[in-house]
Design a protein around this motif. Structure first.
Motif, mmCIF file in Angstrom:
data_model
loop_
_atom_site.group_PDB
_atom_site.id
_atom_site.type_symbol
_atom_site.label_atom_id
_atom_site.label_comp_id
_atom_site.label_asym_id
_atom_site.label_seq_id
_atom_site.Cartn_x
_atom_site.Cartn_y
_atom_site.Cartn_z
ATOM 1 N N ARG A 38 0.826 -1.208 0.000
ATOM 2 C CA ARG A 38 0.000 0.000 0.000
ATOM 3 C C ARG A 38 0.863 1.262 0.000
ATOM 4 O O ARG A 38 0.598 2.215 -0.733
ATOM 5 N N HIS A 41 2.371 1.522 -3.403
ATOM 6 C CA HIS A 41 1.335 1.789 -4.398
ATOM 7 C C HIS A 41 0.833 3.224 -4.294
ATOM 8 O O HIS A 41 0.818 3.972 -5.265
ATOM 9 N N ILE A 46 5.028 1.973 -7.414
ATOM 10 C CA ILE A 46 4.848 0.725 -8.162
ATOM 11 C C ILE A 46 4.651 1.077 -9.625
ATOM 12 O O ILE A 46 3.906 1.993 -9.949
ATOM 13 N N MET A 51 2.761 -4.003 -11.794
ATOM 14 C CA MET A 51 1.333 -4.268 -11.630
ATOM 15 C C MET A 51 0.885 -5.366 -12.594
ATOM 16 O O MET A 51 0.134 -6.252 -12.218
ATOM 17 N N LEU A 68 -1.492 -7.073 -3.008
ATOM 18 C CA LEU A 68 -0.311 -6.230 -2.843
ATOM 19 C C LEU A 68 0.814 -6.961 -2.119
ATOM 20 O O LEU A 68 1.971 -6.605 -2.237
#
Lengths: 445, 304
Positions: A38, A41, A46, A51, A68
């Motif tokens: 998180r 991201h 990221i 992804m 994740l």
């Protein structure tokens, strides 16, 4: 956005982008990997191909959400078993700081990895599942973090979404942890209620916990004051090597090269070379980019001295009026990291800064039961992932400070002489005897 | 180096530089015959700079080694030779071609990239010169398997990496002890990111091979990448070469190194471009795309 070496503050002043190393401990169930995922991201660290790889990988969570956790679990066995085996290092940056994350698994059998990750950290994130509260594992993480001298603890009460974001759940956990935390030797503990899965209070302030007014996670990581974490009092330069170019341009240059472990050195300063005890003066501090007047930890430098004294790898250059301990008998907390238990009948190789000696374990005074932090006495050995207080004797005196005062000069590793594996980490205790007072008549030749 | 005597603080680049210099000096002190891997690529250019700094005003005490795939961008090879000559360093080149002739490296039918064939070539070179330590420019941010590798990465007599049997690495204390025949790979840039490398290049004003900057090149679109047209890349049906302004982000075997469309002609422009990039640099390497664990598998065989 990425960091440059300097960043502009609101006031317009230039400020350096600092490096903050932190460690995260927790089990898969606590949502640790999800939390890191998180952070990466939501701070836009990221990339699209990562992804895509996540989406390609087989275990996509229900509802089409990308897992994740798979960002950090890198090895095939880890993905297959859904566990984290080893310390994984992750990197991200904001305009304020660059972050190095040592992501370590939290199970009891991985104490070894937690200790490894914690050894260089400025801050530890301890994850608590809001539904479970403070459990044994929480206490173990907190204990190891403080044992390894991490200056800042950040307790994230996670999965707040599963307890309806209730303040009383968070308050109860904070009170519980604080009660236990007072028994730990740490000054700085911060609590944040989060949901890693939903993104509450990670990078953006949650709108579902109006009752919480403290810092949010990324904010805290950017703001926490780390400048005073380093020991700038005890000037210590462990010598790695001596640079002697012996060229026509530099016929007599002898630079004592090393990374300053702690403290500050200046040109003109009186220093002592240990273990010889000979004193001299710093004449220059050389770098490829030009000479410097003042240097400090953790810079890598090469210093020249006024007198031609014999100094080699393993020696230490220190400030004249502040000497380390110099002992061949010492007490230390030993974290055992090898499948083969510590065997007091054996000799081990001990590496302390740049100094390598042999040592024997004279006694194991007690073992710490890391489930309940009780001391267990009369133990004959230390097994993998066990921690104990030991008395050691080395073949040559070590030049050290207590670990609690100086993480760099207070630490060592043990190596098995036959397998060459690193088998233990050692944290030196404050000796009963005072360090020597600077009386050079005694040393001088 | 700028020194801050008010706060005694270091910038992140200074901290990373100091760590890398410390590692270089530990290698020199603890190994008998270390070698520095130098390809002419941007990471190894930084490594070379750090080696200069670590032993200044003396010369750095390592020879340079390059494992040449033969599938090269000529600009890279020119740069490699020129830089080594400038520094009066000893440069050893061992080629995959020679290794194939000697039967050391054996291509699999249909295999176009020579990245895998670098492994036996490298191991043979280490053995030939009895190098006990090879310093490499790999970084942990490049790939998931690398993220778990130590700075001092122990390799057995077959050059293999065993991820489950790594030595714990604590503080800045490295264990460089080896038995005869074993060797160590050491990665001083482990904690650097692609951005750190570019910022360091900018700060140190380091020279780079021209292909890192925007230039026009004939490329084809394949598997979502722009691959450079060369004798080594037979065109498939329907593939039309296009001429585009491109640059490379990472350099490997020319047959699997993707180019990105770019107008960046200075280091500063590249830094801006990377700050905005949405794909990792390894995303432009076809060799890593083959499977989820492509890098892990190659490392286990002895790859860097």
């Amino acid at each position: 956005m990425e960091a440059t070496e300097q960043t502009q503050t609101a006031a317009g002043a230039k400020r350096r982008v600092e490096l903050l190393r932190f460690t995260t401990a927790g089990s898969v169930d606590d949502g640790k990997s999800t939390l890191i995922g998180r952070l990466l991201h939501d701070s836009k660290s990221i990339f699209e191909d990562q992804m895509e790889a996540l989406q390609r990988s087989s275990d996509i969570t229900g509802g089409g959400e990308v897992n994740l956790a798979n960002l950090t679990d890198g090895l095939r066995a880890e993905r297959e078993q859904g566990i984290t085996i080893d310390v994984a290092y992750r990197y991200f940056a904001t305009p304020r700081r660059k972050f190095i994350v040592a992501d370590t698994p939290g199970h009891v059998q991985y104490t070894r990895n937690m200790v490894t990750g914690a050894s260089t950290a400025n801050l530890a994130i301890i994850l608590i599942d809001a539904r479970k509260g403070v459990i044994e594992q929480t206490r173990r993480h907190a204990y190891l973090s403080t044992l390894l001298g991490i200056p800042h603890l950040l307790v994230c009460v996670n999965k707040m979404d599963l307890v309806d974001y209730k303040q009383d759940v968070f308050d109860a956990i904070e009170a519980d942890f604080t009660d236990f935390g007072t028994r730990l030797n740490t000054q700085d503990i911060t609590f944040i209620p989060v949901s890693a899965l939903k993104g509450d209070n990670i990078v953006e302030r949650s709108t579902r916990m109006d009752w919480y007014e403290g810092p949010i996670l990324l904010n805290h990581l950017e703001e926490v004051y780390i400048a005073s974490d380093r020991n700038l009092t005890d000037a210590r330069l462990p010598v790695q090597t001596v640079i002697r170019p012996q060229t026509p341009e530099q016929p007599d240059f002898r630079g004592f090269a090393g990374q300053i472990a702690s403290g500050v050195f200046q040109v003109g300063e009186e220093v002592v070379a240990l273990p010889s005890g000979l004193t001299s003066k710093i004449t220059s501090i050389h770098t490829l980019d030009g000479d410097l007047e003042t240097v400090y930890a953790p810079m890598s430098v090469a210093v020249t001295l006024a007198d031609e004294i014999d100094i080699s790898r393993g020696d230490m250059i220190v400030s004249r009026d502040n000497l380390p301990h110099m002992e061949s008998q010492l007490d230390a907390m030993i974290c055992w990291m090898d499948e083969q238990p510590l065997n007091p009948a054996r000799k081990y190789v001990l590496k302390h800064n740049t100094h390598t000696v042999r040592c024997m374990i004279r006694s194991i005074d007690y073992r710490v039961d890391i489930e309940n932090l009780q001391h267990v006495e009369e133990v004959g050995e230390l097994k993998l992932n066990e921690i104990g207080r030991c008395a050691l004797r080395t073949t040559a005196p070590l030049l050290f400070d207590a670990y609690a005062r100086n993480r760099q000069t207070g630490s060592f590793i043990l190596i098995d002489e036959v397998t060459n594996r690193t088998v233990a980490a050692g944290l030196i205790a404050e000796p009963v005897k005072e360090p020597p007072t600077p009386q050079f008549e005694e040393y001088a030749i | 180096m700028t020194v801050d005597i008010e706060t005694y603080s270091l910038s992140h680049l200074q901290a990373l530089e100091s760590e890398a210099i410390h590692i270089m000096r530990e290698v020199f002190a603890e190994f008998e015959r270390p070698v520095l891997m130098f390809s002419g690529g941007k990471d190894s250019i930084c490594l070379l700079r750090l080696a200069e700094k670590a032993f200044s005003p003396g010369r750095f005490p390592f020879p340079l080694l390059n494992i040449d795939t033969g599938h090269n961008f000529p600009e890279l090879i020119d740069f490699r030779d020129r830089r080594a000559a400038e520094l009066k360093a000893k440069l050893i080149v061992r080629t995959v071609e020679e290794a194939i002739s000697a039967g050391i490296a054996r291509p699999v039918p249909g295999e176009t990239s020579r990245n895998r064939l670098q492994i036996p070539t490298l191991l043979a070179a280490l053995e030939e010169f009895r190098f006990d330590c090879a310093i490499g420019g790999a970084r942990r941010d490049e790939e998931k398997a690398r993220a778990k590798e130590r700075i001092f990465s122990f390799r057995d007599a077959f050059g293999q990496w065993d991820p489950k049997n790594q030595r714990p690495e604590l503080w800045n204390i490295y264990n460089g002890r080896l038995h005869p025949g074993e060797n160590m790979r050491v990665f001083p840039l482990s904690n650097w990111t692609e951005m750190d490398v570019w910022q360091y290049i900018a700060r140190e004003k380091l020279d780079l091979p021209s292909i890192y900057f925007s230039h026009t090149r004939d490329v084809i679109r394949r598997d979502g990448q722009w691959l450079p047209v060369s004798d080594l890349l037979p065109l498939k049906e329907g593939e039309e070469p296009q001429t585009l302004p491109v640059r490379v982000r990472t350099i490997g075997d020319i047959s699997c190194t993707g180019c990105i469309e770019s107008a960046a002609v200075t280091v500063e422009q590249i830094i801006e471009e990377i700050a905005a990039a949405r794909v990792t640099e390894r995303g432009s390497r076809a060799d890593d795309k083959r499977s989820e664990a492509a890098m892990e598998d190659r490392k286990k065989e002895g790859y860097f």
